[in-house]
Design an enzyme around this catalytic site. Structure first.
Site, PDB file in Angstrom:
ATOM      1  N   GLY A   1     -68.298 -15.745 -27.667  1.00  0.00           N
ATOM      2  CA  GLY A   1     -69.734 -15.467 -27.682  1.00  0.00           C
ATOM      3  C   GLY A   1     -70.522 -16.666 -27.192  1.00  0.00           C
ATOM      4  O   GLY A   1     -71.646 -16.911 -27.636  1.00  0.00           O
TER       5      GLY A   1
ATOM      6  N   THR B   1     -72.125 -17.345 -24.523  1.00  0.00           N
ATOM      7  CA  THR B   1     -73.348 -17.204 -23.726  1.00  0.00           C
ATOM      8  C   THR B   1     -74.534 -16.758 -24.565  1.00  0.00           C
ATOM      9  O   THR B   1     -75.642 -16.629 -24.050  1.00  0.00           O
ATOM     10  CB  THR B   1     -73.149 -16.180 -22.587  1.00  0.00           C
ATOM     11  OG1 THR B   1     -72.823 -14.899 -23.153  1.00  0.00           O
ATOM     12  CG2 THR B   1     -72.057 -16.633 -21.631  1.00  0.00           C
ATOM     13  N   GLY B   2     -74.329 -16.545 -25.850  1.00  0.00           N
ATOM     14  CA  GLY B   2     -75.408 -16.081 -26.714  1.00  0.00           C
ATOM     15  C   GLY B   2     -76.327 -17.206 -27.155  1.00  0.00           C
ATOM     16  O   GLY B   2     -76.132 -18.373 -26.840  1.00  0.00           O
TER      17      GLY B   2
ATOM     18  N   VAL C   1     -76.847 -18.637 -30.076  1.00  0.00           N
ATOM     19  CA  VAL C   1     -76.181 -19.685 -30.844  1.00  0.00           C
ATOM     20  C   VAL C   1     -74.997 -20.247 -30.068  1.00  0.00           C
ATOM     21  O   VAL C   1     -74.776 -21.456 -30.023  1.00  0.00           O
ATOM     22  CB  VAL C   1     -75.692 -19.146 -32.205  1.00  0.00           C
ATOM     23  CG1 VAL C   1     -75.090 -20.275 -33.037  1.00  0.00           C
ATOM     24  CG2 VAL C   1     -76.828 -18.498 -32.968  1.00  0.00           C
TER      25      VAL C   1
ATOM     26  N   LYS D   1     -70.769  -9.145 -42.768  1.00  0.00           N
ATOM     27  CA  LYS D   1     -70.293 -10.530 -42.805  1.00  0.00           C
ATOM     28  C   LYS D   1     -69.331 -10.750 -43.973  1.00  0.00           C
ATOM     29  O   LYS D   1     -68.367 -11.522 -43.855  1.00  0.00           O
ATOM     30  CB  LYS D   1     -71.475 -11.494 -42.888  1.00  0.00           C
ATOM     31  CG  LYS D   1     -72.259 -11.593 -41.586  1.00  0.00           C
ATOM     32  CD  LYS D   1     -73.463 -12.522 -41.699  1.00  0.00           C
ATOM     33  CE  LYS D   1     -74.207 -12.602 -40.376  1.00  0.00           C
ATOM     34  NZ  LYS D   1     -75.400 -13.488 -40.442  1.00  0.00           N
TER      35      LYS D   1
ATOM     36  N   ARG E   1     -65.502 -12.071 -43.998  1.00  0.00           N
ATOM     37  CA  ARG E   1     -65.048 -13.143 -44.890  1.00  0.00           C
ATOM     38  C   ARG E   1     -63.803 -12.725 -45.668  1.00  0.00           C
ATOM     39  O   ARG E   1     -62.851 -13.501 -45.791  1.00  0.00           O
ATOM     40  CB  ARG E   1     -66.153 -13.510 -45.890  1.00  0.00           C
ATOM     41  CG  ARG E   1     -67.268 -14.364 -45.315  1.00  0.00           C
ATOM     42  CD  ARG E   1     -68.108 -14.947 -46.445  1.00  0.00           C
ATOM     43  NE  ARG E   1     -69.226 -15.742 -45.959  1.00  0.00           N
ATOM     44  CZ  ARG E   1     -69.955 -16.536 -46.724  1.00  0.00           C
ATOM     45  NH1 ARG E   1     -69.689 -16.623 -48.020  1.00  0.00           N
ATOM     46  NH2 ARG E   1     -70.959 -17.243 -46.223  1.00  0.00           N
TER      47      ARG E   1
ATOM     48  N   HIS F   1     -85.321  -8.440 -44.112  1.00  0.00           N
ATOM     49  CA  HIS F   1     -84.933  -9.851 -44.080  1.00  0.00           C
ATOM     50  C   HIS F   1     -86.139 -10.760 -44.321  1.00  0.00           C
ATOM     51  O   HIS F   1     -86.048 -11.742 -45.068  1.00  0.00           O
ATOM     52  CB  HIS F   1     -84.275 -10.180 -42.740  1.00  0.00           C
ATOM     53  CG  HIS F   1     -82.924  -9.546 -42.583  1.00  0.00           C
ATOM     54  ND1 HIS F   1     -82.103  -9.791 -41.502  1.00  0.00           N
ATOM     55  CD2 HIS F   1     -82.232  -8.685 -43.375  1.00  0.00           C
ATOM     56  CE1 HIS F   1     -80.973  -9.104 -41.628  1.00  0.00           C
ATOM     57  NE2 HIS F   1     -81.041  -8.422 -42.750  1.00  0.00           N
TER      58      HIS F   1
END
Length: 314
Positions: free
Chosen positions: A12, A14-15, A17, A140, A144, A272
């Site tokens: 990832g 190119t994203g 982050v 997520k 984990r 959020h």
């Protein structure tokens, strides 16, 4: 004798982050690999970014997440794997694809540290999150559990609020630009929030990969100078610009009611924001023994203060 630098594979890359993690890895002198997925197709911007990484010394490894053997072969070339796959619904959301990456890491058997794509709120603390936004935290946590069930050495990175998304717009939704006349204030505007320059996120993440103090723990990026209320952030902007903004306060129940009839991505965002700016989920807990604070671990990093960040937008 100098310690040999870990080889880092970024998935990832190119994203938003990921590109910063690649840059931080290269800057720190790590042999850096970036996964080039054949699915890139005709995305010329991503391809040119990958070629720019290559020109700076990164090596591109072509492999598909749908080709297990090819992915295992790519993983075997690295000591550390960092996933920065997108988890935001208004752009793209593919966190669960990381299960394929976890399987590849498990079968490769050589990875000494895996950093999955987190980089926001700590999902382990969001068990009571509102629907539909809780899907991000639930996914997520699935990742984990897969990591821990496979006994993969790991570090989780909680980076709180990326400055680019929350700072110049003074925390307004649906824009990245500073408000010109009026600004909406969530509740009384006095809830503490941690804002972090996205380039600093890459720096701290790469700092952690060889650190025994972060092994199988969560690192929280909590720069104390950037622990600000929304009112304090607005005040900084007003001081820099010399212009006062009209404030209108948004009660919590009214803010949640605005979720009705919005699209899915906007509903996720409302949830959020509610947890961050009304409940104070980023700053209302102590880290404890299962985590560490990045700015304390790495005091040599000169992180960006939000005063400096805001100056870019004047």
């Amino acid at each position: 004798m100098a310690m040999e630098k870990s080889r880092v594979l970024v998935v990832g890359g190119t994203g938003f982050v990921g590109r910063r993690i690649v840059a931080a890895s290269l800057a720190a002198g790590h042999p850096t690999y970036v996964l080039l997925r054949p699915e890139i197709g005709l995305d010329i911007d991503k391809l040119q970014m990958l070629l720019a990484f290559k020109a700076r010394g990164a090596r591109l490894l072509e492999a598909s997440l749908d080709d297990h053997d090819g992915l295992v072969a790519a993983v075997r070339q690295a000591d550390v794997v960092v996933s920065a796959m997108s988890g935001v619904h208004f752009r793209s959301h593919n966190l669960m694809l990381q299960l394929k990456l976890v399987e590849a890491i498990k079968d490769a058997g050589n990875v000494k540290r895996f950093l999955p794509s987190e980089f926001g709120m700590d999902p382990s603390r969001m068990g009571d999150a509102l629907e539909p936004g809780r899907v991000s935290f639930d996914e997520k946590m699935v990742i984990r559990r897969a990591i821990e069930d496979a006994n993969i050495p790991h570090t989780y990175v909680s980076a709180n609020c990326f400055a680019a998304y929350f700072c110049p717009n003074l925390c307004q939704m649906k824009t990245l630009l500073p408000p010109k006349e009026r600004v909406g204030v969530y509740g009384d505007g006095n809830v503490k929030v941690f804002f972090v320059d996205e380039n600093d996120v890459g720096t701290y993440a790469i700092k952690s990969i060889d650190d025994p103090r972060t092994l199988n723990k969560t690192i929280y990026i909590r720069p104390q100078d950037n622990c600000l209320t929304q009112n304090e952030l607005i005040s900084k902007w007003e001081t820099l610009t010399g212009k006062s903004l009209e404030k209108f306060h948004i009660p919590g129940d009214e803010f949640l009611a605005s979720m009705k009839d919005l699209d899915f991505a906007s509903q996720v965002g409302i949830g959020h924001y509610y947890h961050i700016f009304y409940e104070g989920c980023l700053a209302n807990f102590e880290i404890g023994d299962n985590g560490a604070e990045a700015t304390q671990l790495y005091p040599e990093v000169q992180y960006t203060r939000m005063d400096e960040y805001l100056k870019r937008y004047i």
